[in-house]
Scaffold this motif. Structure first.
Motif, PDB file in Angstrom:
ATOM      1  N   THR A   1      35.074-119.141  93.175  1.00 35.36           N
ATOM      2  CA  THR A   1      35.274-119.990  92.228  1.00 35.36           C
ATOM      3  C   THR A   1      36.053-121.404  92.336  1.00 35.36           C
ATOM      4  O   THR A   1      36.948-121.186  93.332  1.00 35.36           O
TER       5      THR A   1
ATOM      6  N   ASP B   1      41.263-122.208  89.867  1.00 30.13           N
ATOM      7  CA  ASP B   1      42.385-121.660  91.056  1.00 30.13           C
ATOM      8  C   ASP B   1      43.602-121.497  90.009  1.00 30.13           C
ATOM      9  O   ASP B   1      44.522-122.196  90.152  1.00 30.13           O
ATOM     10  N   THR B   2      43.441-120.467  88.921  1.00 27.70           N
ATOM     11  CA  THR B   2      44.781-120.335  88.039  1.00 27.70           C
ATOM     12  C   THR B   2      45.160-118.832  88.229  1.00 27.70           C
ATOM     13  O   THR B   2      44.204-117.804  88.303  1.00 27.70           O
ATOM     14  N   ASP B   3      46.318-118.683  87.779  1.00 25.97           N
ATOM     15  CA  ASP B   3      46.749-117.123  87.993  1.00 25.97           C
ATOM     16  C   ASP B   3      46.075-116.361  87.090  1.00 25.97           C
ATOM     17  O   ASP B   3      45.805-115.104  87.037  1.00 25.97           O
TER      18      ASP B   3
ATOM     19  N   LYS C   1      43.040-116.409  85.632  1.00 26.60           N
ATOM     20  CA  LYS C   1      41.637-115.844  86.209  1.00 26.60           C
ATOM     21  C   LYS C   1      41.956-115.143  87.412  1.00 26.60           C
ATOM     22  O   LYS C   1      41.006-113.968  87.320  1.00 26.60           O
ATOM     23  N   LYS C   2      42.822-115.165  88.149  1.00 25.62           N
ATOM     24  CA  LYS C   2      43.041-114.423  89.355  1.00 25.62           C
ATOM     25  C   LYS C   2      43.484-112.829  88.753  1.00 25.62           C
ATOM     26  O   LYS C   2      42.967-111.945  89.274  1.00 25.62           O
TER      27      LYS C   2
ATOM     28  N   ALA D   1      40.599-111.203  87.336  1.00 23.94           N
ATOM     29  CA  ALA D   1      39.498-110.714  88.306  1.00 23.94           C
ATOM     30  C   ALA D   1      40.064-109.373  88.950  1.00 23.94           C
ATOM     31  O   ALA D   1      39.349-108.331  89.261  1.00 23.94           O
ATOM     32  N   TYR D   2      41.280-109.351  89.242  1.00 22.37           N
ATOM     33  CA  TYR D   2      41.832-108.049  89.872  1.00 22.37           C
ATOM     34  C   TYR D   2      42.048-107.083  89.031  1.00 22.37           C
ATOM     35  O   TYR D   2      41.850-105.725  89.407  1.00 22.37           O
TER      36      TYR D   2
ATOM     37  N   ASP E   1      38.751-109.324  96.531  1.00 19.94           N
ATOM     38  CA  ASP E   1      39.256-110.761  96.677  1.00 19.94           C
ATOM     39  C   ASP E   1      39.018-111.755  95.945  1.00 19.94           C
ATOM     40  O   ASP E   1      38.018-111.526  95.045  1.00 19.94           O
ATOM     41  N   TYR E   2      39.750-112.904  95.904  1.00 19.81           N
ATOM     42  CA  TYR E   2      39.488-113.837  95.146  1.00 19.81           C
ATOM     43  C   TYR E   2      39.479-115.395  95.794  1.00 19.81           C
ATOM     44  O   TYR E   2      40.679-115.476  96.418  1.00 19.81           O
TER      45      TYR E   2
ATOM     46  N   THR F   1      38.517-119.385  96.566  1.00 17.88           N
ATOM     47  CA  THR F   1      38.411-120.664  95.708  1.00 17.88           C
ATOM     48  C   THR F   1      37.514-121.391  96.791  1.00 17.88           C
ATOM     49  O   THR F   1      37.340-121.042  97.976  1.00 17.88           O
TER      50      THR F   1
END
Length: 224
Positions: free
Chosen positions: A83, A86-88, A90-91, A94-95, A101-102, A104
């Motif tokens: 994606t 690139d923000t904490d 969203k990360k 996701a996790y 994995d995440y 960008t």
């Protein structure tokens, strides 16, 4: 045997680039641009890995929706988010949904395919990891633990504590031993208790009935 990868990306050029390099590396790729088409495919087909954008057309969290739908069908399928976000926040989301994995979108294609290949290598190596329980696998080299085929998000310290509890299965592990296996210089009993609470919470995200880690009052913990 080739692996089947689901790719969901609404930008046509990017989707084509990812699809091309995946196919060059021997993967079968089923690509879609929206939530509806992707979920319809998942409903009737099995896949080995999913690569999902988060924002899909007008759906700001379309990738998360697909992830949840896929996990209902098969919790063991690895999911990678790819994606521009690139923000904490969203990360973390996701996790928490079980992502492996995440990534960008500024990632190079060479690193992208290396990451995908690495996931399949890890999956193949699972059978070589030391197993004590068929549902739980600890990898001492990468500090990763898998429960029911799904990665449990633990910090290195939490992994070390969970690992020693698991390997002492059926026996009480006292606070002194647990403090010695951590990477921290000074660890109090209360600090161990906080780590164990977070470990339990991480496992419960995979299985709400998880209750293997029991408290041995004023002594430590036991994995039953």
């Amino acid at each position: 045997m080739s692996k089947d990868i689901l790719l969901v990306e609404d930008e046509k050029i990017l989707r084509k680039n990812y699809e091309t390099i995946l196919k060059k590396n021997g993967y079968e790729v089923m690509s879609f641009e929206n939530v509806q088409d992707a979920t319809e495919f998942i409903e009737h087909n099995s896949i080995d890995l999913a690569i999902l954008d988060i924002m899909l057309e007008d759906n700001l969290e379309g990738g998360f929706q697909i992830c949840k739908f896929l996990k209902e069908k098969n919790k063991q399928v690895p999911i990678v988010f790819l994606t521009a976000l690139d923000t904490d926040v969203k990360k973390i989301s996701a996790y928490e949904l079980g992502a492996w994995d995440y990534l960008t979108k500024d990632i190079s294609l060479s690193l992208f395919i290396t990451k995908i290949n690495s996931i399949f290598q890890k999956m193949e190596l699972l059978s070589d990891y030391k197993k004590i329980d068929e549902n739980i696998v600890f990898n001492d080299d990468t500090f990763e633990v898998f429960y029911n085929g799904q990665r449990v998000p633990l910090t290195k310290t939490q992994f070390l504590i969970a690992n020693v509890l698991f390997k002492n299965q059926g026996r009480t592990t006292d606070y002194s031993l647990l403090s010695q296996v951590t990477t921290q210089k000074v660890v109090t009993d209360n600090a161990i208790a906080v780590h164990v609470r977070k470990i339990r919470k991480a496992f419960k995200k995979n299985d709400n009935n998880f209750d293997s880690i029991q408290t041995a009052s004023k002594v430590g913990y036991i994995w039953k």
